[in-house]
Motif scaffolding. Structure first.
Motif, PDB file in Angstrom:
ATOM      1  N   ASP A  64       0.827  -1.211   0.000  1.00  0.00           N
ATOM      2  CA  ASP A  64       0.000   0.000   0.000  1.00  0.00           C
ATOM      3  C   ASP A  64       0.861   1.262   0.000  1.00  0.00           C
ATOM      4  O   ASP A  64       0.536   2.251  -0.649  1.00  0.00           O
ATOM      5  CB  ASP A  64      -0.925   0.018   1.224  1.00  0.00           C
ATOM      6  CG  ASP A  64      -2.036  -1.001   1.091  1.00  0.00           C
ATOM      7  OD1 ASP A  64      -2.118  -1.628   0.012  1.00  0.00           O
ATOM      8  OD2 ASP A  64      -2.805  -1.173   2.055  1.00  0.00           O
ATOM      9  N   SER A 161     -11.285   7.952  -9.761  1.00  0.00           N
ATOM     10  CA  SER A 161     -11.696   6.638  -9.249  1.00  0.00           C
ATOM     11  C   SER A 161     -11.029   5.526 -10.044  1.00  0.00           C
ATOM     12  O   SER A 161     -11.704   4.683 -10.626  1.00  0.00           O
ATOM     13  CB  SER A 161     -13.204   6.485  -9.321  1.00  0.00           C
ATOM     14  OG  SER A 161     -13.826   7.548  -8.683  1.00  0.00           O
ATOM     15  N   PRO A 163      -7.531   2.969  -9.635  1.00  0.00           N
ATOM     16  CA  PRO A 163      -6.380   2.708  -8.761  1.00  0.00           C
ATOM     17  C   PRO A 163      -5.030   2.959  -9.426  1.00  0.00           C
ATOM     18  O   PRO A 163      -4.042   3.185  -8.730  1.00  0.00           O
ATOM     19  CB  PRO A 163      -6.556   1.236  -8.381  1.00  0.00           C
ATOM     20  CG  PRO A 163      -7.531   0.671  -9.344  1.00  0.00           C
ATOM     21  CD  PRO A 163      -8.357   1.785  -9.861  1.00  0.00           C
ATOM     22  N   ASP A 248     -13.696  10.475   1.113  1.00  0.00           N
ATOM     23  CA  ASP A 248     -13.314   9.546   2.172  1.00  0.00           C
ATOM     24  C   ASP A 248     -11.796   9.409   2.249  1.00  0.00           C
ATOM     25  O   ASP A 248     -11.150   9.074   1.258  1.00  0.00           O
ATOM     26  CB  ASP A 248     -13.953   8.181   1.904  1.00  0.00           C
ATOM     27  CG  ASP A 248     -14.590   7.631   3.150  1.00  0.00           C
ATOM     28  OD1 ASP A 248     -13.904   7.637   4.192  1.00  0.00           O
ATOM     29  OD2 ASP A 248     -15.753   7.214   3.098  1.00  0.00           O
ATOM     30  N   ASN A 250      -9.962   7.226   3.468  1.00  0.00           N
ATOM     31  CA  ASN A 250      -9.442   5.877   3.266  1.00  0.00           C
ATOM     32  C   ASN A 250      -9.367   5.457   1.814  1.00  0.00           C
ATOM     33  O   ASN A 250      -8.867   4.376   1.522  1.00  0.00           O
ATOM     34  CB  ASN A 250     -10.338   4.879   4.000  1.00  0.00           C
ATOM     35  CG  ASN A 250      -9.915   4.714   5.428  1.00  0.00           C
ATOM     36  OD1 ASN A 250      -8.746   4.605   5.710  1.00  0.00           O
ATOM     37  ND2 ASN A 250     -10.867   4.714   6.336  1.00  0.00           N
ATOM     38  N   THR A 251      -9.915   6.264   0.897  1.00  0.00           N
ATOM     39  CA  THR A 251      -9.998   5.851  -0.497  1.00  0.00           C
ATOM     40  C   THR A 251      -8.624   5.441  -1.029  1.00  0.00           C
ATOM     41  O   THR A 251      -7.685   6.232  -1.009  1.00  0.00           O
ATOM     42  CB  THR A 251     -10.591   6.977  -1.354  1.00  0.00           C
ATOM     43  OG1 THR A 251     -11.790   7.408  -0.724  1.00  0.00           O
ATOM     44  CG2 THR A 251     -10.879   6.507  -2.760  1.00  0.00           C
ATOM     45  N   TYR A 252      -8.540   4.213  -1.517  1.00  0.00           N
ATOM     46  CA  TYR A 252      -7.249   3.635  -1.886  1.00  0.00           C
ATOM     47  C   TYR A 252      -6.679   4.276  -3.145  1.00  0.00           C
ATOM     48  O   TYR A 252      -5.474   4.530  -3.228  1.00  0.00           O
ATOM     49  CB  TYR A 252      -7.422   2.124  -2.075  1.00  0.00           C
ATOM     50  CG  TYR A 252      -6.213   1.411  -2.599  1.00  0.00           C
ATOM     51  CD1 TYR A 252      -5.136   1.129  -1.763  1.00  0.00           C
ATOM     52  CD2 TYR A 252      -6.137   1.016  -3.927  1.00  0.00           C
ATOM     53  CE1 TYR A 252      -4.029   0.481  -2.237  1.00  0.00           C
ATOM     54  CE2 TYR A 252      -5.025   0.361  -4.406  1.00  0.00           C
ATOM     55  CZ  TYR A 252      -3.968   0.094  -3.553  1.00  0.00           C
ATOM     56  OH  TYR A 252      -2.869  -0.559  -4.037  1.00  0.00           O
ATOM     57  N   ASP A 253      -7.554   4.547  -4.115  1.00  0.00           N
ATOM     58  CA  ASP A 253      -7.095   4.974  -5.441  1.00  0.00           C
ATOM     59  C   ASP A 253      -6.127   6.150  -5.398  1.00  0.00           C
ATOM     60  O   ASP A 253      -5.176   6.200  -6.167  1.00  0.00           O
ATOM     61  CB  ASP A 253      -8.299   5.385  -6.306  1.00  0.00           C
ATOM     62  CG  ASP A 253      -9.309   4.272  -6.444  1.00  0.00           C
ATOM     63  OD1 ASP A 253      -8.930   3.119  -6.212  1.00  0.00           O
ATOM     64  OD2 ASP A 253     -10.472   4.564  -6.771  1.00  0.00           O
TER      65      ASP A 253
END
Lengths: 301, 426
Positions: A64, A161, A163, A248, A250-253
């Motif tokens: 990550d 949106s 990744p 958010d 936490n959004t991974y992208d």
């Protein structure tokens, strides 16, 4: 002895408040941050066992965090390229005596006066990921709706949106906002080149392209370097724009080290958060310190 | 005379304190002598939540006319924004007089960091042990002590559906699907009829959907086991659950990450742009405030496969260590826990009172059914709202769930969920 104090005494007295404040609020806090990053303070539970560089090694091995670093690189490259290209282009157009220069200069410069948070709220809507050909497409808003209505529907995309490339979409508002600033830098650079040089070149039979290539551009390289340093370090620290656009945390992208530091912090993982902060500091220092060394050498010359 | 009595009680309290050593002066704080202002920290900044808070503040100023209510609300992200502001304030030794926190595991961090006062004696004084159901008290109690006062109960496993959209797809709104597979079949029909079947918003609402699917696939016992270690995250059941979640995601709106909070997702159902939304029962307040009629405009039912299970979360209020006005804090806690306070707040917010002795007749249709379910169903703790796991665990799992939204790699989500669980279960 007394005479010596008389020369440097007042100067020292003058700068000592700044020195003290800097020592406490910058360097002592950096030291404290580094200390926390070497402990095992991973939850709210107080714990401060020294673990050395373990957190750093784990972070660099973490998929990550690697994704965040890769995002940061992509963001910086796109952000830099975009602002330099647009900033230079606008400065180049305005540099020629053209109608309404003052007006356009202000127009290009104004976005810089808007805070990232305020523009981010608008860009959140503009960069809405819904596309007209998807289910629920009639709700499409923002840039995708605009593209569709001018017949460029094929250009619609999911913006941030995604990744892999989503972070490049975040660079779009950043470029919009800071190109004007880079333009101002280049414009000042252009203005600093005396007219006589151009005339001399023209008299020597220099074509317009060669005039730029061999006379103007070389003299703009210090401006270019300043622009790269300023935009580059802003990109490395970019946080507020991302937070304003992406609802958010936490959004991974769109995870970059700055947002990841925040996510770790609100999850009470203070050690990892501090370690990411230190890594960011080192990254920024890698950009800024050589520049400072370079400019101080230039000044000495 | 009164002064002497007070002195004596202070002295007695002092003796008591020195006797037990670990106690605190806050135990003597007396709500009836409260004055000044009370700073209360919440994330109830807009919508039905703000209406609820306002109703509660009205009762508070009735009960304590001398105390000024100081609203310290911070908006955004189901409280994640507020929690970070709060964490900074607590860390710098500048706590509010009371702050909102989800009851359950989320409190553990504050307790571990020694930031909360023990409210066990407050519970005794205010006779709250009889007023709250035992199930709830068990979930609030940590090592025999209670640190927060619940204001309301919410249910996180409710599906909200648009009646017109269901009818258009040829489904009977009064007969919800019995299990996940039947529900997915219904969603296929809705997809064919041209509407987005399932509305979802940003990361935390995706986590809540994930939690509902876990609960529906694993059952209450299996779901509880995920948090205490008796269910294996790497097991085949969890793989099945993640497959189901992947399937559910395929029915959702593609702009989910762009929606700013739960409101816009629920709005899609309200507007008929989507059929279903899995959302906590705070959605009820939104529907009713927008003038929608249950049964006519919208229907609600437990998430298919979770009937008979109440996926609970509770908002609760605390007394932080070092609160500037502990008298006022206790006055606030007294109002929250009073019958009047719970009635006014919950009627406005659309939730269920934590007290069992609040008359049900003032509540809406949904709430009456939820009050009944709360007393009869199996109660499990919500993941997305910090009742099941501490914040750090939830945070890492949220990132994993958010990551899943892109490539939808089932094995990767299961691996990371398993390693996160392993990390925190030690």
């Amino acid at each position: 002895m007394f005479k010596k104090v008389k020369t440097w005494g007042p100067a020292l007295a003058l700068i000592s408040p700044t020195l003290v404040l800097l020592a406490v609020f910058v360097y002592a806090l950096i030291a404290e941050n580094v200390r926390i990053s070497m402990t095992n303070q991973h939850t709210a539970r107080p714990s401060s066992d020294f673990v050395g560089m373990e957190n750093y090694f784990r972070l660099f091995g973490d998929a990550d965090f690697q994704h965040a670093l890769r995002n940061l690189l992509l963001l910086t490259v796109v952000f830099l390229a975009g602002t330099l290209i647009f900033g230079f282009l606008w400065a180049w157009i305005l540099e020629r005596p053209a109608f309404g220069e003052g007006f356009f200069r202000s127009v290009y410069l104004f976005p810089m006066a808007v805070s990232f948070i305020a523009s981010g709220v608008v860009w959140r809507w503009l960069l809405s990921s819904l596309q007209t050909d998807q289910s629920g497409g009639e709700r499409t808003t923002g840039l995708n709706r605009l593209l569709d209505s001018v017949g460029l529907g094929f250009l619609q995309n999911s913006w941030w949106s995604d990744p892999n490339w989503g972070i490049a979409a975040i660079a779009v508002p950043a470029i919009w906002q800071l190109s004007g600033y880079v333009m101002a830098l280049f414009l000042a650079g252009f203005r600093g080149i005396p007219e006589e040089l151009r005339e001399a070149a023209r008299i020597d039979g220099c074509s317009e392209w060669k005039l730029y290539r061999y006379v103007i551009f070389p003299q703009l390289s210090p401006v270019m370097l300043s622009a790269v340093i300023i935009i580059g370090h802003m990109s490395l620290k970019l946080f507020d724009l991302i937070r304003a656009i992406v609802p958010d945390a936490n959004t991974y992208d769109i995870q970059v080290p700055a947002t990841m530091m925040w996510v770790k912090y609100i999850g009470s993982d203070y050690a990892d958060s501090a370690a990411i902060g230190t890594i960011m500091l080192v990254l920024v220092a890698l950009v800024v310190v050589p520049y400072l060394v370079y400019t101080s050498r230039q000044e000495k010359r | 005379m009164r002064r002497i009595a007070m002195l004596a009680s202070v002295a007695a309290a002092g003796l008591l304190l020195s006797a037990c050593g670990g106690g605190s002066a806050v135990e003597d704080a007396n709500p009836s002598e409260a004055s000044g202002s009370v700073g209360v920290f919440t994330w109830w900044a807009d919508g039905s939540e703000k209406v609820g808070l306002d109703a509660l503040v009205d009762i508070f100023s009735e009960q304590y006319p001398d105390v000024k209510f100081d609203n310290l609300a911070v908006a955004g992200g189901a409280g994640s924004q507020a929690k970070s502001v709060l964490a900074a304030n607590l860390k710098s030794g500048n706590p509010p007089d009371s702050f909102q926190a989800h009851a359950g595991a989320e409190l553990q961090d504050y307790i571990a960091a020694d930031q909360l006062e023990d409210l066990t004696s407050f519970y005794e004084d205010a006779k709250l042990n009889e007023a709250f159901p035992k199930d709830l008290l068990d979930r609030l109690t940590v090592d025999g002590k209670i640190y927060s006062v619940p204001s309301n109960i919410h249910r996180a496993n409710v599906v909200w559906a648009n009646v017109d959209v269901l009818k258009k797809a040829g489904l009977d709104p009064a007969k919800p699907a019995a299990d996940l597979d039947a529900w997915f079949a219904d969603m296929d029909k809705i997809k064919e009829s041209g509407t987005t079947p399932l509305a979802v918003a940003g990361t935390w609402t995706q986590v809540q959907l994930f939690e509902n699917i876990l609960l529906a696939t694993l059952g209450a016992e299996g779901y509880n086991g995920l948090w205490d270690g008796t269910t294996d995250w790497a097991g085949a059941d969890v793989t099945k659950a993640i497959e189901n979640y992947k399937k559910a995601l395929s029915y959702t709106n593609s702009d989910r990450d762009t929606l700013s909070d739960w409101g816009p997702a629920t709005q899609l159902v309200e507007d008929g742009a989507a059929a279903y939304n899995v959302m906590g029962d705070w959605a009820e307040a939104k529907f009713s405030q927008d003038g929608k009629k249950p049964g006519e405009d919208y229907v609600y039912f437990p998430t298919p496969g979770t009937d008979g299970v109440f996926d609970f979360l509770a908002d609760s209020f605390t007394l932080p260590k070092g609160a500037p006005n502990p008298d006022g804090s206790k006055a606030w806690l007294t109002t929250i826990s009073s019958v009047d306070g719970q009635q006014a707040f919950n009627a406005a917010k659309g939730s269920v009172p934590a007290r069992t002795d609040v008359p049900a007749d003032k509540f809406g249709e949904y709430q009456k059914s939820a009050i009944e379910d709360f007393s009869s169903d199996t109660i499990v703790s919500s993941l997305a709202h910090g009742a099941a796991v501490p914040v750090a665990w939830l945070n890492e799992l949220s990132t994993a769930v958010s990551k899943f939204g892109g490539p939808q790699d089932v094995a990767a989500l299961q691996d990371s969920a398993a390693s996160i669980a392993e990390k925190f279960q030690q």
